[in-house]
Write an enzyme that holds these catalytic residues in place. Structure first.
Site, short mmCIF file in Angstrom:
data_model
loop_
_atom_site.label_atom_id
_atom_site.label_comp_id
_atom_site.label_asym_id
_atom_site.label_seq_id
_atom_site.Cartn_x
_atom_site.Cartn_y
_atom_site.Cartn_z
N GLU A 270 -20.84 48.06 -19.29
CA GLU A 270 -21.45 49.52 -19.55
C GLU A 270 -22.88 49.25 -19.54
O GLU A 270 -23.84 49.48 -20.69
CB GLU A 270 -20.94 49.90 -21.09
CG GLU A 270 -19.51 49.83 -21.01
CD GLU A 270 -19.08 50.52 -22.62
OE1 GLU A 270 -19.86 50.84 -23.25
OE2 GLU A 270 -17.85 50.60 -22.49
N GLU B 109 -11.16 48.92 -20.22
CA GLU B 109 -11.40 49.32 -21.87
C GLU B 109 -10.73 50.68 -21.84
O GLU B 109 -11.05 51.65 -21.20
CB GLU B 109 -12.90 49.41 -22.48
CG GLU B 109 -13.45 48.09 -22.64
CD GLU B 109 -14.72 48.20 -23.16
OE1 GLU B 109 -14.75 49.28 -24.11
OE2 GLU B 109 -15.38 47.45 -23.21
O1 IFM Z 1 -16.71 48.87 -28.96
C1 IFM Z 1 -17.15 49.28 -27.85
C2 IFM Z 1 -17.23 48.40 -26.53
O2 IFM Z 1 -18.12 47.19 -27.34
C3 IFM Z 1 -17.84 48.78 -25.42
N1 IFM Z 1 -16.97 50.15 -24.98
C4 IFM Z 1 -16.82 51.08 -25.93
C5 IFM Z 1 -16.16 50.18 -27.16
C6 IFM Z 1 -16.09 51.35 -28.29
O3 IFM Z 1 -17.15 52.22 -28.60
#
Ligand code: IFM
Length: 459
Positions: free
Chosen positions: A177, A356
């Site tokens: 990210e 994710e």
């Molecule tokens: O916890 C975070 C993660 O580190 C990166 N993506 C989003 C998740 C939830 O906010």
């Protein structure tokens, strides 16, 4: 792929995923490892940020977190017991090269060596991410991502990690990210290092992407058989009204949040009209940078949680009754489906992995010692339905990693949001799989699940 649906209102359809579909979970180093100063690790920018008054909602830090550094063997056994195929984790740069550049700390690499071997012995594919926001403070003090040198330091760190683990990893993920690193770290100040400057955000974004390009070059040369990936988060946006102001605001935010990173990797460069809109002179972009960044990847990691409505004056509020998680993010599974189709159409990357997806939920109901998190279970299942549809539509999606394996340190929010499919009692460090973990485990083991025939509409 599916069994036939009937007219019975109670009928269920079984969704079976393609052979080899990868079921897994994800975490990151700072959020679970703890052991903040063990075996030669130096502080990262997050260790420092957590000490700033008011930076973290509950005043907590990552000193102990889930103590995964010391409990990794049991944690790997748990992942294997759940029947998961893959485990995504990140490597803490400040364990490997404590000063950011220069001397490599063998003891820090030993941990990832042990973790990788434990996963492989348990038949779980390790999916490491080289950078999930925890820059060594030594580099933070030298300008962090505002310094071009940080990108070259990242390539040096990549060398050190590949030297040790390169013989056992199939897929290397460079950054997690980059939008959040640049935006939350340098524009809004909610993340380390806590700066608030749009100009700095643009500089940081380019140095992050350069770091991806330089690391990709190292990965290609040191592990020619491995796959190269980057993980990008997408928050699909729609204008709150049909007004020109809202539509224009949506357009630029979409370019800045969703396309700023994937477009350059896909060879399209930074979105030109938003570059002009922001009056960014691109002084940071040197000859050759964009070609490095656009070097082909093998896999795009997609993180998806929610969609947002955009109003030019930031006045939009979700209507009462909109389903949200405990962080107030709208729950809208069809948007994952439309996002997957859009990303595939726009870039045609060879493969996509959902790196994710998950939700913090209240976790209030406990029966027989276990959290009955039907809301999280529904969230995961409804998003997987969208993944299944996107695959049927031809999107090359190879797997789904749930965020997160454990309840953990949710950055500026501290430990209150609970994302885990496995509960962590932070007093005792006991791990207790929630109902969603049992459901996900069964789905992983049987490569599918059943849904009521009246499943959600397409997005
Ligand atoms: O916890 C975070 C993660 O580190 C990166 N993506 C989003 C998740 C939830 O906010």
């Amino acid at each position: 792929m599916n069994t036939t649906a009937s007219n019975d209102p109670d009928a269920e359809t079984r969704l079976t995923f393609p052979d080899g579909f990868v079921w897994g979970s994800a975490t990151s180093a700072f959020q679970i490892e703890g052991a903040a100063a063990s075996d030669g690790k130096s502080p990262s920018i997050w260790d420092v940020f957590c000490r700033q008054e008011g930076a973290i909602a509950d005043g907590s830090n990552g000193d102990v977190a889930c103590d995964h550094y010391n409990r990794y063997a049991d944690d790997v056994a748990l992942i294997a017991d759940l029947g998961l195929d893959a485990y995504r984790f990140s490597i803490a740069w400040s364990r490997v090269i404590p000063e950011g550049t220069g001397a490599v700390n063998a003891a820090g690499l030993d941990f990832y060596d042990r973790l990788t071997d434990a996963l492989l012995d348990a038949n779980v594919t390790p999916v490491p991410t080289l950078y999930h926001w925890d820059l060594p403070q030594a580099l933070g003090a030298r300008g962090g991502w505002l310094a071009r040198d940080t990108a070259f330091a990242f390539a040096e760190y990549t060398d050190a990690v590949l030297e040790r683990l390169g013989d056992r990893i199939d897929t290397w993920t460079t950054l997690n990210e980059p939008f959040v690193s640049a935006n939350h770290g340098y524009v809004t100040g909610e993340h380390a290092p806590g700066h608030t400057s749009v100009a700095e955000g643009l500089t940081a974004s380019h140095h992050l992407m350069l770091a991806h390009g330089l690391a990709g070059e190292r990965i290609r040369s040191m592990a020619p058989d491995a796959r190269l990936a980057i993980v990008i988060n997408f928050t699909p946006l729609a204008p709150a009204t049909e007004s020109d102001a809202d539509r224009i605001a949506t357009h630029h935010r979409n370019n800045l949040e969703n396309r700023w990173y994937s477009d350059p990797v896909g060879g399209l460069g930074y979105p030109a009209d938003t570059v002009a809109h922001l009056e960014w002179d691109q002084a940071e972009v040197h000859d050759g940078d964009m070609a490095l960044i656009a070097a082909p990847i093998d896999l795009l990691g997609i993180n998806y949680y929610t969609r947002e409505m955009v109003s030019d004056d930031d006045s939009y509020e979700l209507p009462a009754g909109t389903p949200v998680n405990t962080m107030g993010w709208e729950i809208h599974p069809p948007t994952l489906g439309s996002l997957l189709r859009e990303v595939d159409d726009r870039y045609d990357f060879p493969s996509i992995l959902i790196t994710e997806n998950g939700a913090p939920m209240p976790d209030r109901i406990r029966k027989n010692g276990r959290i009955e998190d039907d809301d999280r279970l529904d969230y995961i299942r409804d998003h997987l339905v969208e993944v299944h549809r996107a695959i049927a539509d031809g999107c090359p999606i190879e797997g789904y990693l749930v965020w997160s394996l454990f309840d953990n340190f949710e950055w500026a929010w501290g430990y209150a949001p609970r994302f885990g499919i496995v509960e962590v009692d932070f007093e005792t460090q006991q791990r207790i799989p929630k109902k969603s973990a049992e459901w996900f485990s069964r789905a992983a083991i049987t490569n599918g699940f059943t849904v009521p025939d009246r499943s959600p509409q397409r997005g």
